[in-house]
Design an enzyme around this catalytic site. Structure first.
Site, PDB file in Angstrom:
ATOM      1  N   SER A   1      -6.303  83.587  85.620  1.00 31.59           N
ATOM      2  CA  SER A   1      -7.209  83.284  86.889  1.00 31.59           C
ATOM      3  C   SER A   1      -8.473  82.979  86.688  1.00 31.59           C
ATOM      4  O   SER A   1      -9.400  83.746  86.178  1.00 31.59           O
ATOM      5  CB  SER A   1      -6.887  84.160  87.891  1.00 31.59           C
ATOM      6  OG  SER A   1      -7.877  84.099  89.103  1.00 31.59           O
TER       7      SER A   1
ATOM      8  N   HIS B   1      -4.966  79.282  86.866  1.00 29.82           N
ATOM      9  CA  HIS B   1      -4.757  79.577  88.199  1.00 29.82           C
ATOM     10  C   HIS B   1      -6.168  79.315  88.830  1.00 29.82           C
ATOM     11  O   HIS B   1      -7.070  80.140  88.381  1.00 29.82           O
ATOM     12  CB  HIS B   1      -4.213  80.767  88.517  1.00 29.82           C
ATOM     13  CG  HIS B   1      -3.886  81.255  89.926  1.00 29.82           C
ATOM     14  ND1 HIS B   1      -2.638  80.604  90.609  1.00 29.82           N
ATOM     15  CD2 HIS B   1      -4.602  81.713  90.814  1.00 29.82           C
ATOM     16  CE1 HIS B   1      -2.736  81.081  91.618  1.00 29.82           C
ATOM     17  NE2 HIS B   1      -3.931  81.719  92.012  1.00 29.82           N
TER      18      HIS B   1
ATOM     19  N   ASP C   1      -8.213  80.006  92.317  1.00 32.31           N
ATOM     20  CA  ASP C   1      -8.248  80.657  93.859  1.00 32.31           C
ATOM     21  C   ASP C   1      -9.326  79.941  94.516  1.00 32.31           C
ATOM     22  O   ASP C   1     -10.393  80.220  94.071  1.00 32.31           O
ATOM     23  CB  ASP C   1      -8.511  82.274  93.563  1.00 32.31           C
ATOM     24  CG  ASP C   1      -7.146  82.764  93.221  1.00 32.31           C
ATOM     25  OD1 ASP C   1      -6.429  82.453  93.601  1.00 32.31           O
ATOM     26  OD2 ASP C   1      -7.417  83.674  92.205  1.00 32.31           O
TER      27      ASP C   1
ATOM     28  N   MET D   1     -11.333  79.873  97.933  1.00 27.24           N
ATOM     29  CA  MET D   1     -11.624  80.840  99.141  1.00 27.24           C
ATOM     30  C   MET D   1     -12.771  80.261  99.791  1.00 27.24           C
ATOM     31  O   MET D   1     -13.474  79.850  99.429  1.00 27.24           O
ATOM     32  CB  MET D   1     -12.060  82.294  98.614  1.00 27.24           C
ATOM     33  CG  MET D   1     -11.013  82.890  97.799  1.00 27.24           C
ATOM     34  SD  MET D   1     -11.422  84.541  97.135  1.00 27.24           S
ATOM     35  CE  MET D   1     -10.523  84.928  95.850  1.00 27.24           C
TER      36      MET D   1
ATOM     37  N   HIS E   1      -4.556  77.500  94.608  1.00 30.36           N
ATOM     38  CA  HIS E   1      -4.259  78.366  95.321  1.00 30.36           C
ATOM     39  C   HIS E   1      -5.519  78.394  96.521  1.00 30.36           C
ATOM     40  O   HIS E   1      -6.471  78.797  96.418  1.00 30.36           O
ATOM     41  CB  HIS E   1      -4.178  79.821  94.826  1.00 30.36           C
ATOM     42  CG  HIS E   1      -3.693  81.095  95.983  1.00 30.36           C
ATOM     43  ND1 HIS E   1      -3.777  82.149  95.606  1.00 30.36           N
ATOM     44  CD2 HIS E   1      -3.060  80.584  97.255  1.00 30.36           C
ATOM     45  CE1 HIS E   1      -3.361  82.887  96.740  1.00 30.36           C
ATOM     46  NE2 HIS E   1      -3.067  81.998  97.591  1.00 30.36           N
TER      47      HIS E   1
ATOM     48  N   MET F   1      -6.726  79.727  99.738  1.00 24.34           N
ATOM     49  CA  MET F   1      -6.857  80.700 100.648  1.00 24.34           C
ATOM     50  C   MET F   1      -7.835  80.111 101.637  1.00 24.34           C
ATOM     51  O   MET F   1      -8.954  80.651 101.792  1.00 24.34           O
ATOM     52  CB  MET F   1      -7.162  82.150  99.723  1.00 24.34           C
ATOM     53  CG  MET F   1      -6.158  82.611  99.037  1.00 24.34           C
ATOM     54  SD  MET F   1      -6.729  84.000  98.232  1.00 24.34           S
ATOM     55  CE  MET F   1      -7.546  83.179  96.669  1.00 24.34           C
TER      56      MET F   1
ATOM     57  N   MET G   1       1.906  87.638  96.689  1.00 19.67           N
ATOM     58  CA  MET G   1       0.643  88.477  96.309  1.00 19.67           C
ATOM     59  C   MET G   1       0.784  89.910  96.333  1.00 19.67           C
ATOM     60  O   MET G   1       1.369  90.331  97.075  1.00 19.67           O
ATOM     61  CB  MET G   1      -0.645  87.958  97.627  1.00 19.67           C
ATOM     62  CG  MET G   1      -0.823  86.756  97.535  1.00 19.67           C
ATOM     63  SD  MET G   1      -1.782  86.082  96.133  1.00 19.67           S
ATOM     64  CE  MET G   1      -3.245  87.291  96.337  1.00 19.67           C
TER      65      MET G   1
ATOM     66  N   ASP H   1       0.477  87.548  91.587  1.00 20.71           N
ATOM     67  CA  ASP H   1      -0.967  87.296  91.485  1.00 20.71           C
ATOM     68  C   ASP H   1      -1.613  88.506  92.143  1.00 20.71           C
ATOM     69  O   ASP H   1      -1.244  88.934  93.610  1.00 20.71           O
ATOM     70  CB  ASP H   1      -1.457  86.081  92.106  1.00 20.71           C
ATOM     71  CG  ASP H   1      -2.998  85.962  91.865  1.00 20.71           C
ATOM     72  OD1 ASP H   1      -3.708  86.797  91.387  1.00 20.71           O
ATOM     73  OD2 ASP H   1      -3.519  85.136  92.728  1.00 20.71           O
TER      74      ASP H   1
END
Length: 228
Positions: free
Chosen positions: A6, A31, A33, A35, A65, A67, A136, A174
């Site tokens: 990640s 990966h 993330d 946000m 991903h 979020m 998650m 994750d």
């Protein structure tokens, strides 16, 4: 078994070289993330950063991903930035189905994520439409959190549904993934493992990835008969 470092745990002052390090170390995926400070109480990076990192890790599958509270406005920018798969959250409710359709229409792999407090039953209507289910194992928003062991039954249930329905979505985990918890998750049925601090904070990432992959393989229940 897929190992996906990640980027959230990387050195933010050198993201390009960190992505390249993950590729050299033998990672399968990277990966990312994303946000927005609204869906989760933190902000990470956007499509421009992903586009800047992409040339440094051309061989890696980019697992993005989202979020985010409004992922619909981000799908095309992240596709253009180099995403291979885009994951949205089941907690978005009635917007989930059109989001999954749109990701597929854009020619990318389709992922669906579920947070620890949400019942695993929420993903059931969508299992036939996805390429990956992300369970998650921490509450999303920050890296370096401790693994929530109460999430293991959700992984087991998702794997049981996959077998019963003869589906082939990947089962990703994750949050708090290290050499101990990767074994527990693999045993529960997970086959794709996102790890941040356990990989990026190791001087020898290649050895760390190799060991994590081996532990996951050794705990794969589908291989149990072969090990007797």
């Amino acid at each position: 078994m897929i190992i996906a470092p990640s980027l959230l745990a990387a050195d933010f002052t050198r993201l390009g070289s960190e992505a390249a390090r993950a590729q050299r170390a033998g990672a399968d995926w990277l990966h990312l993330d994303i946000m927005d400070g609204q869906f989760v109480p933190n902000i990470s990076f956007g499509p421009d950063v992903v586009a800047a990192v992409r040339p440094h890790a051309k061989k890696l599958f980019f697992d993005v991903h989202l979020m985010c509270l409004k992922p619909e406005i981000l799908l095309e920018p992240f596709v253009e930035a180099g995403a291979d798969e885009i994951i949205v959250h089941v907690e978005l409710g009635e917007r989930v189905a059109p989001l999954l359709w749109k990701i597929r229409a854009l020619g990318r792999k389709v992922g669906l994520a579920i947070n620890p407090p949400t019942s695993i039953a929420a993903v059931l209507p969508f299992l036939g439409q996805i390429d990956l289910l992300l369970v998650m194992t921490v509450n999303p928003g920050f890296g370096g959190q401790s693994f929530i062991h109460e999430c293991l039954p959700k992984i087991q249930q998702a794997d049981a549904w996959r077998r019963a329905k003869k589906l082939n979505y990947r089962l990703e985990v994750d949050g708090g993934i290290n050499n101990q918890t990767v074994a527990e998750c693999a045993h529960a049925g997970a086959d794709t493992f996102v790890a941040g601090t356990a990989l990026f904070h190791r001087r020898n990432m290649k050895a760390a990835i190799k060991k994590m992959r081996q532990i996951a393989h050794d705990n794969d229940p589908t291989l149990a008969d072969l090990k007797v």
